[in-house]
Design an enzyme around this catalytic site. Structure first.
Site, mmCIF file in Angstrom:
data_model
loop_
_atom_site.group_PDB
_atom_site.id
_atom_site.type_symbol
_atom_site.label_atom_id
_atom_site.label_comp_id
_atom_site.label_asym_id
_atom_site.label_seq_id
_atom_site.Cartn_x
_atom_site.Cartn_y
_atom_site.Cartn_z
ATOM 1 N N ASP A 33 0.823 -1.210 0.000
ATOM 2 C CA ASP A 33 0.000 0.000 0.000
ATOM 3 C C ASP A 33 0.860 1.265 0.000
ATOM 4 O O ASP A 33 1.943 1.281 0.604
ATOM 5 C CB ASP A 33 -0.899 -0.021 1.252
ATOM 6 C CG ASP A 33 -2.091 0.894 1.108
ATOM 7 O OD1 ASP A 33 -2.291 1.460 0.023
ATOM 8 O OD2 ASP A 33 -2.829 1.044 2.098
ATOM 9 N N GLY A 34 0.361 2.301 -0.644
ATOM 10 C CA GLY A 34 1.011 3.615 -0.564
ATOM 11 C C GLY A 34 1.634 4.101 -1.859
ATOM 12 O O GLY A 34 2.260 5.168 -1.887
ATOM 13 N N ARG A 37 0.147 7.636 -2.832
ATOM 14 C CA ARG A 37 0.657 8.737 -2.001
ATOM 15 C C ARG A 37 2.130 9.022 -2.311
ATOM 16 O O ARG A 37 2.573 10.162 -2.341
ATOM 17 C CB ARG A 37 0.491 8.387 -0.507
ATOM 18 C CG ARG A 37 -0.875 8.730 0.022
ATOM 19 C CD ARG A 37 -1.149 8.025 1.312
ATOM 20 N NE ARG A 37 -1.455 6.607 1.096
ATOM 21 C CZ ARG A 37 -1.514 5.702 2.065
ATOM 22 N NH1 ARG A 37 -1.274 6.048 3.316
ATOM 23 N NH2 ARG A 37 -1.810 4.456 1.786
ATOM 24 N N HIS A 50 2.922 3.242 -8.951
ATOM 25 C CA HIS A 50 2.789 1.799 -9.194
ATOM 26 C C HIS A 50 4.043 1.250 -9.882
ATOM 27 O O HIS A 50 4.487 0.149 -9.598
ATOM 28 C CB HIS A 50 1.544 1.522 -10.042
ATOM 29 C CG HIS A 50 0.262 1.849 -9.337
ATOM 30 N ND1 HIS A 50 0.003 1.460 -8.039
ATOM 31 C CD2 HIS A 50 -0.841 2.548 -9.733
ATOM 32 C CE1 HIS A 50 -1.199 1.890 -7.673
ATOM 33 N NE2 HIS A 50 -1.725 2.557 -8.685
ATOM 34 N N GLU A 80 -12.241 -5.208 -5.932
ATOM 35 C CA GLU A 80 -12.782 -3.844 -5.738
ATOM 36 C C GLU A 80 -11.951 -2.786 -6.475
ATOM 37 O O GLU A 80 -12.404 -1.656 -6.658
ATOM 38 C CB GLU A 80 -12.841 -3.514 -4.239
ATOM 39 C CG GLU A 80 -13.896 -4.305 -3.454
ATOM 40 C CD GLU A 80 -13.491 -5.748 -3.135
ATOM 41 O OE1 GLU A 80 -12.274 -6.024 -3.024
ATOM 42 O OE2 GLU A 80 -14.390 -6.615 -3.013
ATOM 43 N N LEU A 147 10.539 -21.067 -4.371
ATOM 44 C CA LEU A 147 9.585 -20.102 -3.813
ATOM 45 C C LEU A 147 8.247 -20.181 -4.553
ATOM 46 O O LEU A 147 8.219 -20.175 -5.785
ATOM 47 C CB LEU A 147 10.156 -18.683 -3.956
ATOM 48 C CG LEU A 147 9.198 -17.531 -3.621
ATOM 49 C CD1 LEU A 147 8.932 -17.464 -2.121
ATOM 50 C CD2 LEU A 147 9.769 -16.199 -4.112
ATOM 51 N N ARG A 204 1.671 -4.977 6.003
ATOM 52 C CA ARG A 204 0.956 -3.930 5.264
ATOM 53 C C ARG A 204 1.754 -2.634 5.395
ATOM 54 O O ARG A 204 2.078 -2.207 6.509
ATOM 55 C CB ARG A 204 -0.470 -3.722 5.783
ATOM 56 C CG ARG A 204 -1.189 -2.634 4.976
ATOM 57 C CD ARG A 204 -2.695 -2.626 5.115
ATOM 58 N NE ARG A 204 -3.254 -1.748 4.092
ATOM 59 C CZ ARG A 204 -4.459 -1.822 3.586
ATOM 60 N NH1 ARG A 204 -5.280 -2.757 4.002
ATOM 61 N NH2 ARG A 204 -4.873 -0.985 2.662
ATOM 62 N N ARG A 210 -5.977 -2.130 7.887
ATOM 63 C CA ARG A 210 -7.162 -2.834 7.362
ATOM 64 C C ARG A 210 -6.729 -4.110 6.669
ATOM 65 O O ARG A 210 -5.615 -4.190 6.158
ATOM 66 C CB ARG A 210 -7.853 -1.985 6.279
ATOM 67 C CG ARG A 210 -8.694 -0.849 6.741
ATOM 68 C CD ARG A 210 -9.444 -0.246 5.537
ATOM 69 N NE ARG A 210 -8.520 0.354 4.573
ATOM 70 C CZ ARG A 210 -8.014 1.567 4.687
ATOM 71 N NH1 ARG A 210 -8.313 2.317 5.725
ATOM 72 N NH2 ARG A 210 -7.181 2.050 3.780
ATOM 73 N N GLU A 223 0.633 -13.285 12.073
ATOM 74 C CA GLU A 223 1.148 -12.137 12.827
ATOM 75 C C GLU A 223 1.065 -10.925 11.904
ATOM 76 O O GLU A 223 1.468 -10.999 10.732
ATOM 77 C CB GLU A 223 2.607 -12.387 13.236
ATOM 78 C CG GLU A 223 2.777 -13.529 14.207
ATOM 79 C CD GLU A 223 2.141 -13.254 15.566
ATOM 80 O OE1 GLU A 223 2.190 -12.100 16.019
ATOM 81 O OE2 GLU A 223 1.595 -14.202 16.161
HETATM 82 C C1 FPP Z 1 -2.003 0.064 -3.301
HETATM 83 O O1 FPP Z 1 -1.507 1.390 -3.285
HETATM 84 C C2 FPP Z 1 -1.437 -0.649 -4.439
HETATM 85 C C3 FPP Z 1 -2.145 -1.264 -5.410
HETATM 86 C C4 FPP Z 1 -3.632 -1.271 -5.451
HETATM 87 C C5 FPP Z 1 -1.483 -1.955 -6.524
HETATM 88 C C6 FPP Z 1 -0.243 -2.720 -6.170
HETATM 89 C C7 FPP Z 1 0.386 -3.210 -7.401
HETATM 90 C C8 FPP Z 1 1.717 -3.173 -7.690
HETATM 91 C C9 FPP Z 1 2.755 -2.754 -6.729
HETATM 92 C C10 FPP Z 1 2.230 -3.580 -9.032
HETATM 93 C C11 FPP Z 1 1.469 -4.632 -9.806
HETATM 94 C C12 FPP Z 1 1.928 -6.020 -9.598
HETATM 95 C C13 FPP Z 1 2.597 -6.790 -10.490
HETATM 96 C C14 FPP Z 1 2.714 -8.240 -10.241
HETATM 97 C C15 FPP Z 1 3.256 -6.248 -11.679
HETATM 98 P P1 FPP Z 1 -2.515 2.595 -3.528
HETATM 99 O O2 FPP Z 1 -2.556 2.868 -4.975
HETATM 100 O O3 FPP Z 1 -3.847 2.266 -2.923
HETATM 101 O O4 FPP Z 1 -1.802 3.759 -2.760
HETATM 102 P P2 FPP Z 1 -2.486 4.908 -1.896
HETATM 103 O O5 FPP Z 1 -3.166 4.236 -0.741
HETATM 104 O O6 FPP Z 1 -1.321 5.738 -1.482
HETATM 105 O O7 FPP Z 1 -3.430 5.631 -2.801
#
Ligand code: FPP
Length: 256
Positions: A33-34, A37, A50, A80, A147, A204, A210, A223
């Site tokens: 997450d993040g 931001r 991303h 979602e 893995l 997380r 969450r 954990e």
């Molecule tokens: C959450 O951050 C992140 C996601 C919803 C996407 C995570 C995906 C990747 C890191 C790359 C894709 C994976 C592969 C296998 C290529 P957010 O966008 O919700 O960030 P925010 O909470 O700061 O808005």
């Protein structure tokens, strides 16, 4: 004269900041997450975050492989997440394709087995290329024994549980299994993670607290580790810190 070079001393210090093998989790799950931001703080579009997130992911996969962790499950795209803008969804799907084009051969060489948790075929038709790339990656690596990299995509924990219940109901209605035979083992055999140990450690990033519909069944005794670090900044050291915190936990599984 120094016995070790600078790099060796640094590697030694890093190894000391890592738990012993027997205290490593078998199964790590991560909510990355993040990204948004991280990008916004740089005045950049969310897709930039991303892209940086994929780089962080590559390192975490490599590190998991080097440490000998059995399974790593990452939350790439939830059921979602389709609510996000078409631009952001398109960027994420583009990164997915790029990722497999660039990484699949290396992962295969490293004996990594890729599994997709989620409804690949339920993805919109316009993502045919992604569906094919996902099926190909699973097929290409299915005999690998290193893995286990589980990519949760078009995934929801509630949807996974309902799917397992439906499959068991179909089997029961067809006479293959008696309702009385439905126990935790039978139920787990219908989850996307069948055959894998439950999650030991859930990480997380970005300070959110969450579960976001992630692995609701498999997290029963996991954990939980959270950090304010945003996902693109989550590097090997941050991962080691999470693993060390896990190694220090006293897991009781409902006992005393
Ligand atoms: C959450 O951050 C992140 C996601 C919803 C996407 C995570 C995906 C990747 C890191 C790359 C894709 C994976 C592969 C296998 C290529 P957010 O966008 O919700 O960030 P925010 O909470 O700061 O808005």
């Amino acid at each position: 004269m120094a016995i070790f070079g600078k790099d060796e001393a640094k590697n030694d210090a890093r190894a000391a900041a890592r738990p012993q093998e027997e205290k490593l989790p078998r199964h790590v799950a991560i909510i990355m997450d993040g990204n948004g931001r991280w990008a916004q703080r740089r005045g950049m579009p969310r897709s930039f975050g991303h892209k940086a997130g994929v780089e962080a992911l590559r390192e975490v996969i490599r590190h998991s492989d080097e440490l000998g962790i059995q399974a790593l499950t990452i939350y790439a795209f939830s059921c979602e997440n389709w609510k996000r803008s078409a631009e952001e969804v398109g960027a994420l799907m583009g990164l997915l394709l790029e990722y497999f084009a660039r990484e699949l051969q290396e992962l295969h060489r490293k004996n990594v087995r890729i599994r997709i948790l989620g409804d690949i075929d339920g993805m919109p038709e316009r993502f045919e290329k992604q569906k094919k790339a996902l099926h190909d990656a699973v097929l290409c690596t299915e005999a690998n024994t290193g893995l286990c990299l589980n990519i949760a995509l078009n995934y929801g924990g509630q949807q996974e549980i309902v799917r397992a219940a439906r499959n068991l109901a179909i089997r029961a209605a067809g006479g293959e299994i008696a309702p009385q035979q439905i126990d935790t083992a039978a139920f787990e055999s219908e989850l996307y993670t069948a055959g894998l140990p439950d999650v030991d450690l859930l990480i997380r990033t970005s300070g959110e607290m969450r579960l976001s519909n992630f692995l609701l069944y498999q997290l029963a005794y996991a954990e939980f580790y959270t950090t304010d670090t945003l996902w693109p900044d989550f590097d090997r050291e941050a991962y080691d810190k999470a693993l060390l915190a896990y190694a220090g936990r006293n897991r009781r599984f409902g006992g005393v």
